[in-house]
Design a protein around this motif. Structure first.
Motif, PDB file in Angstrom:
ATOM      1  N   GLU A 156       0.811  -1.220   0.000  1.00  0.00           N
ATOM      2  CA  GLU A 156       0.000   0.000   0.000  1.00  0.00           C
ATOM      3  C   GLU A 156       0.846   1.274   0.000  1.00  0.00           C
ATOM      4  O   GLU A 156       0.529   2.227  -0.687  1.00  0.00           O
ATOM      5  CB  GLU A 156      -0.937  -0.024   1.207  1.00  0.00           C
ATOM      6  CG  GLU A 156      -1.973  -1.152   1.100  1.00  0.00           C
ATOM      7  CD  GLU A 156      -2.876  -1.243   2.308  1.00  0.00           C
ATOM      8  OE1 GLU A 156      -2.623  -0.492   3.287  1.00  0.00           O
ATOM      9  OE2 GLU A 156      -3.817  -2.051   2.312  1.00  0.00           O
ATOM     10  N   ALA A 172      -0.736   6.029   0.547  1.00  0.00           N
ATOM     11  CA  ALA A 172      -2.072   5.432   0.608  1.00  0.00           C
ATOM     12  C   ALA A 172      -2.569   5.350   2.044  1.00  0.00           C
ATOM     13  O   ALA A 172      -3.733   5.646   2.339  1.00  0.00           O
ATOM     14  CB  ALA A 172      -2.054   4.046  -0.029  1.00  0.00           C
ATOM     15  N   GLU A 219      -5.918   7.134   3.894  1.00  0.00           N
ATOM     16  CA  GLU A 219      -6.909   6.391   4.673  1.00  0.00           C
ATOM     17  C   GLU A 219      -7.045   6.986   6.075  1.00  0.00           C
ATOM     18  O   GLU A 219      -8.147   7.050   6.624  1.00  0.00           O
ATOM     19  CB  GLU A 219      -6.500   4.918   4.748  1.00  0.00           C
ATOM     20  CG  GLU A 219      -6.537   4.182   3.417  1.00  0.00           C
ATOM     21  CD  GLU A 219      -7.907   3.650   3.089  1.00  0.00           C
ATOM     22  OE1 GLU A 219      -8.571   3.105   3.989  1.00  0.00           O
ATOM     23  OE2 GLU A 219      -8.330   3.783   1.908  1.00  0.00           O
ATOM     24  N   GLN A 264     -10.005   9.413   3.729  1.00  0.00           N
ATOM     25  CA  GLN A 264     -10.159   9.253   2.289  1.00  0.00           C
ATOM     26  C   GLN A 264      -9.975   7.774   1.922  1.00  0.00           C
ATOM     27  O   GLN A 264      -9.480   6.982   2.722  1.00  0.00           O
ATOM     28  CB  GLN A 264      -9.124  10.118   1.559  1.00  0.00           C
ATOM     29  CG  GLN A 264      -9.249  11.601   1.867  1.00  0.00           C
ATOM     30  CD  GLN A 264      -8.098  12.409   1.294  1.00  0.00           C
ATOM     31  OE1 GLN A 264      -7.056  11.865   0.999  1.00  0.00           O
ATOM     32  NE2 GLN A 264      -8.287  13.707   1.160  1.00  0.00           N
ATOM     33  N   ALA A 269      -8.130   5.206  -0.487  1.00  0.00           N
ATOM     34  CA  ALA A 269      -7.054   4.983  -1.455  1.00  0.00           C
ATOM     35  C   ALA A 269      -7.397   3.747  -2.293  1.00  0.00           C
ATOM     36  O   ALA A 269      -7.832   2.728  -1.746  1.00  0.00           O
ATOM     37  CB  ALA A 269      -5.728   4.775  -0.731  1.00  0.00           C
ATOM     38  N   ASP A 270      -7.238   3.847  -3.602  1.00  0.00           N
ATOM     39  CA  ASP A 270      -7.620   2.756  -4.504  1.00  0.00           C
ATOM     40  C   ASP A 270      -6.954   1.440  -4.124  1.00  0.00           C
ATOM     41  O   ASP A 270      -7.592   0.386  -4.102  1.00  0.00           O
ATOM     42  CB  ASP A 270      -7.260   3.115  -5.952  1.00  0.00           C
ATOM     43  CG  ASP A 270      -8.131   4.238  -6.503  1.00  0.00           C
ATOM     44  OD1 ASP A 270      -9.212   4.466  -5.917  1.00  0.00           O
ATOM     45  OD2 ASP A 270      -7.741   4.878  -7.496  1.00  0.00           O
ATOM     46  N   ILE A 271      -5.642   1.490  -3.802  1.00  0.00           N
ATOM     47  CA  ILE A 271      -4.922   0.253  -3.523  1.00  0.00           C
ATOM     48  C   ILE A 271      -5.381  -0.370  -2.204  1.00  0.00           C
ATOM     49  O   ILE A 271      -5.462  -1.591  -2.078  1.00  0.00           O
ATOM     50  CB  ILE A 271      -3.394   0.498  -3.521  1.00  0.00           C
ATOM     51  CG1 ILE A 271      -2.654  -0.837  -3.564  1.00  0.00           C
ATOM     52  CG2 ILE A 271      -2.962   1.332  -2.318  1.00  0.00           C
ATOM     53  CD1 ILE A 271      -1.192  -0.681  -3.880  1.00  0.00           C
ATOM     54  N   CYS A 272      -5.739   0.473  -1.226  1.00  0.00           N
ATOM     55  CA  CYS A 272      -6.265  -0.040   0.043  1.00  0.00           C
ATOM     56  C   CYS A 272      -7.631  -0.692  -0.158  1.00  0.00           C
ATOM     57  O   CYS A 272      -7.938  -1.732   0.436  1.00  0.00           O
ATOM     58  CB  CYS A 272      -6.361   1.080   1.074  1.00  0.00           C
ATOM     59  SG  CYS A 272      -4.772   1.762   1.582  1.00  0.00           S
ATOM     60  N   GLU A 273      -8.454  -0.055  -0.992  1.00  0.00           N
ATOM     61  CA  GLU A 273      -9.775  -0.613  -1.296  1.00  0.00           C
ATOM     62  C   GLU A 273      -9.639  -1.945  -2.009  1.00  0.00           C
ATOM     63  O   GLU A 273     -10.385  -2.903  -1.737  1.00  0.00           O
ATOM     64  CB  GLU A 273     -10.567   0.382  -2.158  1.00  0.00           C
ATOM     65  CG  GLU A 273     -11.988  -0.064  -2.480  1.00  0.00           C
ATOM     66  CD  GLU A 273     -12.882  -0.140  -1.261  1.00  0.00           C
ATOM     67  OE1 GLU A 273     -13.949  -0.770  -1.375  1.00  0.00           O
ATOM     68  OE2 GLU A 273     -12.530   0.420  -0.203  1.00  0.00           O
ATOM     69  N   GLU A 274      -8.668  -2.026  -2.922  1.00  0.00           N
ATOM     70  CA  GLU A 274      -8.433  -3.283  -3.638  1.00  0.00           C
ATOM     71  C   GLU A 274      -7.984  -4.379  -2.670  1.00  0.00           C
ATOM     72  O   GLU A 274      -8.419  -5.532  -2.776  1.00  0.00           O
ATOM     73  CB  GLU A 274      -7.364  -3.074  -4.717  1.00  0.00           C
ATOM     74  CG  GLU A 274      -7.257  -4.204  -5.734  1.00  0.00           C
ATOM     75  CD  GLU A 274      -8.502  -4.353  -6.593  1.00  0.00           C
ATOM     76  OE1 GLU A 274      -8.751  -5.493  -7.045  1.00  0.00           O
ATOM     77  OE2 GLU A 274      -9.228  -3.362  -6.793  1.00  0.00           O
ATOM     78  N   LYS A 321     -10.886  -5.821  -0.790  1.00  0.00           N
ATOM     79  CA  LYS A 321     -11.624  -6.798  -1.611  1.00  0.00           C
ATOM     80  C   LYS A 321     -10.890  -8.140  -1.646  1.00  0.00           C
ATOM     81  O   LYS A 321     -11.517  -9.200  -1.569  1.00  0.00           O
ATOM     82  CB  LYS A 321     -11.789  -6.252  -3.031  1.00  0.00           C
ATOM     83  CG  LYS A 321     -12.707  -5.045  -3.135  1.00  0.00           C
ATOM     84  CD  LYS A 321     -12.762  -4.520  -4.573  1.00  0.00           C
ATOM     85  CE  LYS A 321     -13.638  -3.272  -4.677  1.00  0.00           C
ATOM     86  NZ  LYS A 321     -13.649  -2.720  -6.060  1.00  0.00           N
TER      87      LYS A 321
END
Length: 311
Positions: free
Chosen positions: A245, A249, A253, A257, A259-264, A267
């Motif tokens: 991350e 990132a 968080e 906010q 962060a795209d990589i944290c959200e990924e 998942k």
């Protein structure tokens, strides 16, 4: 099995921005205030909470390199070539059950691994109960036996295409591969810097060293929840690995906010938990089938014994 995380990166280089600074990164991990002689920028991270920090020097390194400002300003002066890489960086996660002393012990052992190879390692421990980890910034040049920066020579190697094959030297007149003395086929060659950091084997050696240092400490504590530097695929584990991350990132968080990589990664963790659940259920069903078959055999045997007694 414990979680293994070790990420290697670099500061400077062809694709880096002008803001890349070995001086700045050292100030960040150590929580210090250092001015860059190269850019004039003052990096002030004195408000950062740093548990421990240490510069590991090879035996023949000058004492002046015990000072971060002196060390990394000199590195940036030595690595003055265009697109030069100033340093390598490492961040690695420590087990949550480790105390501060455990973490320090592992960091010191890991630092000596680099000094034995002639490199300088500037390391810091950032400790928290939920995320203990170390940061390291390492010189890309070794210190030679005279206490000076080692000079790396260029060497010629075969150029390879995208599939890893040698590239032939074509004669423009004939359209065929050129032939040299002794009818030897000619292949395209390129110059590279002969530096151990450029070798994948060295990166793997570092990953193995971190695994061994952490596991040695876990064993001393009586824990066998060891870490494994091999990928899930190499271990035969059907899980999706999460992605690194990075500080930017995590800071996003922390501010609320996303962060795209944290959200990924969230998942991926959900998918892996689902995989574990399916494995658990499948294992339970398999055990149930085994139990049913065992009971069947017992009942059949009892029936046979009863029939024999009657006859």
């Amino acid at each position: 099995m414990g979680m293994y995380h070790l990420h290697v990166d670099h500061i400077g280089g062809k694709n880096s921005g002008k803001s890349d600074s070995a001086v700045g990164f050292s100030a960040y991990i150590a929580g210090e205030r250092i001015e860059s002689d190269r850019t004039g920028i003052v990096y002030d991270f004195t408000k950062k909470d740093v548990t421990d920090k240490m510069i590991f020097l090879p035996e023949n390194a000058p004492d002046r390199f015990s000072n971060r400002a002196t060390l990394w300003n000199e590195v940036e002066q030595v690595e003055s070539a265009k697109n030069a890489r100033f340093a390598k960086t490492i961040d690695a996660a420590l087990p949550r059950e480790f105390s501060v002393d455990d973490c320090k012990s592992v960091m010191e052992k890991f630092g000596k691994f680099f000094t034995e190879k002639g490199m300088i390692a500037d390391m810091a421990l950032h400790y928290s109960s939920h995320n203990p980890h170390i940061h390291a910034i390492l010189t890309t040049r070794k210190i030679d036996t005279s206490g000076n920066w080692e000079t790396y020579k260029e060497k010629k190697i075969f150029a390879l295409d995208n599939e890893g094959n040698r590239i032939p030297v074509i004669d423009p007149e004939t359209g065929e591969q050129k032939v040299g003395k002794g009818n030897r086929l000619q292949w395209k060659r390129i110059y590279v810097i002969d530096n151990p950091w450029n070798k994948k084997e060295f990166i793997q050696e570092i990953r193995q060293e971190w695994q061994d240092d952490v596991n040695d400490r876990l064993e001393l504590k009586g824990s066998f929840d060891w870490i494994d530097c091999r990928s899930y695929k190499e271990q035969g584990i059907e899980k999706i690995p999460t992605m690194h991350e990075g500080r930017a990132a995590r800071e996003m968080e922390a501010k609320g906010q996303i962060a795209d990589i944290c959200e990924e990664n969230r998942k991926i963790r959900k998918l892996n938990r689902l995989h574990d659940l399916i494995e658990s259920v499948s294992g339970g069903i398999e055990k149930l089938h085994e139990k049913i078959e065992s009971v069947k055999i017992e009942v059949q045997q009892e029936f046979v014994d009863a029939f024999k007694s009657i006859t």
